[in-house]
Enzyme design. Structure first.
Site, short mmCIF file in Angstrom:
data_model
loop_
_atom_site.label_atom_id
_atom_site.label_comp_id
_atom_site.label_asym_id
_atom_site.label_seq_id
_atom_site.Cartn_x
_atom_site.Cartn_y
_atom_site.Cartn_z
N GLU A 1 0.80 -1.23 0.00
CA GLU A 1 0.00 0.00 0.00
C GLU A 1 0.83 1.27 0.00
O GLU A 1 0.39 2.29 -0.52
CB GLU A 1 -0.95 0.00 1.20
CG GLU A 1 -2.04 -1.04 1.10
CD GLU A 1 -2.96 -1.02 2.31
OE1 GLU A 1 -3.36 0.06 2.73
OE2 GLU A 1 -3.27 -2.10 2.84
N ASP B 1 -2.60 -4.50 3.60
CA ASP B 1 -2.70 -4.77 5.04
C ASP B 1 -3.57 -5.99 5.34
O ASP B 1 -4.53 -6.28 4.63
CB ASP B 1 -3.27 -3.55 5.77
CG ASP B 1 -2.24 -2.42 5.91
OD1 ASP B 1 -1.06 -2.68 5.63
OD2 ASP B 1 -2.63 -1.31 6.27
N ASP C 1 -6.17 -6.96 6.91
CA ASP C 1 -7.49 -6.76 7.51
C ASP C 1 -8.52 -6.66 6.38
O ASP C 1 -8.18 -6.83 5.21
CB ASP C 1 -7.52 -5.52 8.41
CG ASP C 1 -7.07 -4.25 7.69
OD1 ASP C 1 -7.00 -4.27 6.43
OD2 ASP C 1 -6.79 -3.24 8.36
N GLU D 1 -10.08 -4.07 5.16
CA GLU D 1 -9.78 -2.97 4.25
C GLU D 1 -8.67 -3.39 3.28
O GLU D 1 -8.74 -3.12 2.07
CB GLU D 1 -9.34 -1.75 5.05
CG GLU D 1 -9.52 -0.43 4.35
CD GLU D 1 -10.95 0.06 4.34
OE1 GLU D 1 -11.25 0.93 3.52
OE2 GLU D 1 -11.78 -0.44 5.13
N TYR E 1 1.39 -5.45 13.26
CA TYR E 1 0.26 -4.75 12.65
C TYR E 1 -0.56 -4.03 13.71
O TYR E 1 -0.85 -4.58 14.78
CB TYR E 1 -0.62 -5.73 11.87
CG TYR E 1 -1.63 -5.02 11.02
CD1 TYR E 1 -1.24 -4.04 10.11
CD2 TYR E 1 -2.99 -5.31 11.13
CE1 TYR E 1 -2.18 -3.38 9.33
CE2 TYR E 1 -3.93 -4.66 10.35
CZ TYR E 1 -3.52 -3.69 9.46
OH TYR E 1 -4.44 -3.03 8.70
N ARG F 1 -3.68 -2.61 13.67
CA ARG F 1 -5.15 -2.64 13.75
C ARG F 1 -5.58 -4.03 14.18
O ARG F 1 -5.69 -4.94 13.37
CB ARG F 1 -5.77 -2.24 12.41
CG ARG F 1 -5.50 -0.78 12.06
CD ARG F 1 -6.03 -0.37 10.71
NE ARG F 1 -5.74 1.04 10.45
CZ ARG F 1 -4.61 1.48 9.90
NH1 ARG F 1 -3.67 0.60 9.54
NH2 ARG F 1 -4.41 2.77 9.71
N HIS G 1 -4.97 -11.48 14.09
CA HIS G 1 -3.67 -10.85 14.31
C HIS G 1 -3.28 -10.90 15.78
O HIS G 1 -4.12 -10.99 16.66
CB HIS G 1 -3.71 -9.38 13.86
CG HIS G 1 -4.31 -9.19 12.51
ND1 HIS G 1 -3.84 -9.83 11.40
CD2 HIS G 1 -5.37 -8.44 12.11
CE1 HIS G 1 -4.58 -9.48 10.35
NE2 HIS G 1 -5.51 -8.65 10.75
#
Length: 731
Positions: free
Chosen positions: A9, A82, A84, A86, A299, A301, A345
């Site tokens: 990203e 990432d 997740d 998103e 990570y 989040r 995670h």
């Protein structure tokens, strides 16, 4: 040898990952999302099973072109956005733009940017997880259904530029409801009585009145206190009971996204947004000299407190070497988070515990260092032995009354050697040791101190407590907390003063309107239930289009009724006593991007604006002017002379009427970390070096002086930009 393209990203992440992969790998960045719903139109076909219309994001054309070109030159593409929902959605959108089969092993994910994690991930690609993509799509479409229908209604009925959302509106409601509680609160009087005792050859100690006739005592008036004081006159005091206990205190679990935001707010005074920005930098990679770029934390989040066995083993070895075997717990610590948790995670932890904060300090910014130290310390402490606290409770009998003294001392610090969790009340642990006495010993009364108190209303939300309540009530996800807090301030629904959130009049009006006409949108349980359904979609247990259908049709009916029922809501501007020098009208107080300002109500015929100077009632120590409250470019409060620019005296700290006993200069009120208010003299030439009789020494004075210089610069910047910024706001 086949060639592989890895797409991440951000450029920082690409740089960090690139050094762990060989020459047959190319790493490029998508710069976040590449496709989204269009801004200029609704973009959701509600008649066709809520089919979304995605377009390439404006400004991403060159990036997409570059990625398409890179895809043609390789044999394989791995999407490493990432780990997740998103990130899964970004990977899915890339498959559509780059003509990649989403069902092939094209997706990799990793919890940390380290050599082992990256190399393992490359060996284990998988297809796109469509359920996770659908969960993210459903959230995005829900937000579009609400935002594109409800926001225009607010524009028509209240004022332009407003917005409403499933989660942001609930957050504003929480703040408004709390304000109503505070305004409706009626304080109740109560009293406490503290006794100071001593015994020959022993240190004195304090005890609080606790019971009467073995029942807990509550004192509600001065008359009741006077009666107690009369009863205690000429009475003897003796030690009734002594209870000694050894207590274990366990460390806090490693950070989740929510607990990191809360603790960074308490200990570092970081906003939620600042915490996440800095944490993202630590995750994506920091240039560590000869070692090159390296991700320092896992990570960021996550709502899990789980830690990998590898990380626990590394922490155990580190603790053993640094602190000794006594600090290693008998069993490895693995904390299970409360409530429903997405456990994909780990908790937020350092990627290598051996990279202690001091070893990376020279490579990071001050904010990065502070946050990394917080994360590193919390994780190390979470894997350490419990602290052992010796506690003593002593009851002192005085006729039918009982006083209680409590003391504690740390027998073995354990994890407290490294880290102690903060709390929202701002209290701190203090060691208090009671003298060695025996049951039956008589003690002498030195002093009785009665004190009047009043019950306090519930506190206003801060960044920390708002994030905490959103998490507890299941509203939003870890990745949404920071944007929510930022958005509700940008819209002018709430303001932050001294770390606390206050609703504006506009915020109260909008929430009242939504309560009356859109109870589901503003309902906490409804919003939390929707989050639960999104989780079920991600797990493959719910069909996403059905959930959208069940939400949208009742919402649309309510919207149509509200359009007819709701009249135009007038948000009246507060009229000031300041007269516009251009047209003679009383200027009104407006809320702009940088806080409140004065504007002429004759706009657009008269465009006169000026800063709002809120008086403090304290005279300027350098001239005949008055100290007034101003705001910096970022909205932070400071105080300056009303006669600026002729007089440039400013300070960040609150001016008081108190005069320095050493030089007669103005004293300012400063909050310490313990939240105790301290008075400081800001005279650079004060003979007491700014001590002013307080416990603060030269170090604090230097801080005050440097802040004063910064505030002076801020005054100039703010004054220069007020007219431009506020005129734009009125338009």
């Amino acid at each position: 040898m086949s060639k592989t393209l890895v797409i991440v990203e951000s450029p920082a992440k690409a740089k960090s990952i690139g050094k762990y992969l060989g020459k047959n790998f190319t790493v490029k960045a998508s710069m976040g999302h590449v496709r989204d719903l269009p801004k200029s139109q609704f973009g959701v076909d509600v008649e066709n099973n809520f089919s979304p219309k995605y377009i390439a994001i404006r400004g991403k054309g060159d990036i997409i072109k570059d990625l398409r070109s890179a895809v043609k030159k390789v044999d394989r593409v791995l999407l490493a956005s990432d780990p997740d929902r998103e990130g899964e959605a970004i990977a899915w959108h890339l498959t559509k733009l780059l003509d990649i089969d989403e069902h092939t092993p094209c997706r990799i994910e990793f919890n940390e940017i380290t050599k082992n994690a990256i190399q393992q991930a490359v060996k284990q690609p998988r297809p796109i997880d469509v359920d996770r993509v659908n969960a993210q799509q459903t959230r995005r479409i829900l937000d579009r259904l609400v935002g594109y229908n409800l926001s225009p209604l607010l524009w028509r009925k209240v004022k332009k530029g407003l917005s409403a959302g499933r989660v942001q509106s609930v957050a504003v409601r929480l703040i408004c409801d709390r304000e109503e509680e505070i305004q409706a609160f009626i304080p109740e009087e109560y009293w406490s009585l503290t006794a100071k005792f001593s015994k020959s050859g022993k240190s004195s100690f304090e005890a609080k009145l606790h019971k009467y006739k073995n029942k807990k005592l509550e004192i509600s008036s001065k008359e009741a206190m006077d009666q107690i004081l009369a009863d205690l006159k000429d009475i003897s005091y003796r030690v009734q009971t002594i209870t000694r206990k050894e207590k274990l205190r366990n460390p806090a679990a490693p950070f989740t996204t929510s607990s990191l935001q809360q603790e960074a707010s308490r200990k570092l005074n970081f906003t939620s947004r600042k915490t996440m920005v800095v944490a993202q930098q630590l995750y994506e990679g920091i240039e560590l000299g000869k070692q090159g770029p390296m991700g320092l934390v896992t990570y960021i989040r996550t709502d899990s407190t789980r830690v990998s066995e590898t990380a626990m083993d590394e922490a155990k070895s580190f603790i053993l070497d640094r602190f000794g075997p006594a600090y290693v717990p008998k069993q490895p610590r693995q904390t299970v988070a409360k409530g429903k948790v997405q456990d994909a995670h780990e908790a937020i932890r350092p990627t290598s515990v051996n990279l202690d904060p001091e070893s990376v300090k020279q490579y990071v910014t001050n904010d990065q260092f502070k946050l990394y130290k917080l994360i590193w310390s919390r994780f190390v402490a979470s894997q350490m032995a419990s602290a052992i606290i010796d506690t003593t409770s002593m009851d002192i009998a005085a006729g039918e009354y009982t006083f209680r003294a409590s003391g504690s001392i740390v027998k073995f610090p354990g994890f407290m050697q490294v880290y102690i969790e903060g709390n929202d009340e701002g209290t701190k642990d203090e060691e208090k040791l009671l003298p060695e006495l025996a049951e039956g010993d008589k003690v002498d009364l030195k002093l009785l101190t009665p004190k009047q108190h009043f019950t306090q209303p519930p506190p206003r939300y801060t960044d920390a407590t708002l994030v905490k309540v959103l998490e507890e009530k299941g509203i939003g996800r870890p990745s949404t907390y920071a944007p929510i807090v930022e958005t509700i301030q940008k819209r002018g629904y709430v303001v932050r003063e001294s770390k606390q959130f206050y609703p504006t009049e506009l915020g109260m009006i909008v929430i009242e309107l939504l309560k009356n006409h859109f109870p589901d949108i503003i309902n906490i349980e409804f919003t939390a239930d929707m989050e639960e359904k999104l989780d079920q979609i991600a797990e493959g247990d719910q069909e996403w289009a059905g959930i959208l259908k069940n939400f949208y049709h009742p919402f649309k009916d309510t919207l149509e009724k509200a359009e007819d029922i709701i009249g135009k809501v007038k948000v009246a501007d507060e009229v000031s006593e300041e007269i516009c020098e251009q047209c003679g009208k009383n200027m009104v107080i407006k809320l702009g991007r940088f806080g409140k300002f004065l504007a002429c109500p004759g706009f657009p015929d008269c465009r006169n604006t000026k800063p709002l100077l809120e008086p403090t009632g304290v005279g300027c120590p350098k001239c005949e002017g008055e100290m007034v409250l101003r705001r910096s470019k970022k909205g932070r409060k400071f105080y300056g002379c009303s006669k600026y620019p002729e007089c440039q005296f400013v300070t960040w700290d609150t001016p008081t009427q108190e005069k320095c006993p050493h030089c007669g200069f103005m004293m300012v009120e400063k909050n310490s970390r313990s939240k105790e208010k301290q008075l400081l003299c800001v005279n650079e030439e004060c003979p007491a070096k700014g001590d002013g009789g307080s416990t603060n020494k030269t170090k604090e004075v230097k801080k005050t002086k440097s802040k004063t210089k910064a505030a002076t610069k801020s005054t100039a910047r703010t004054t220069a930009k007020t007219t431009k910024a506020t005129t734009r706001t009125k338009k």
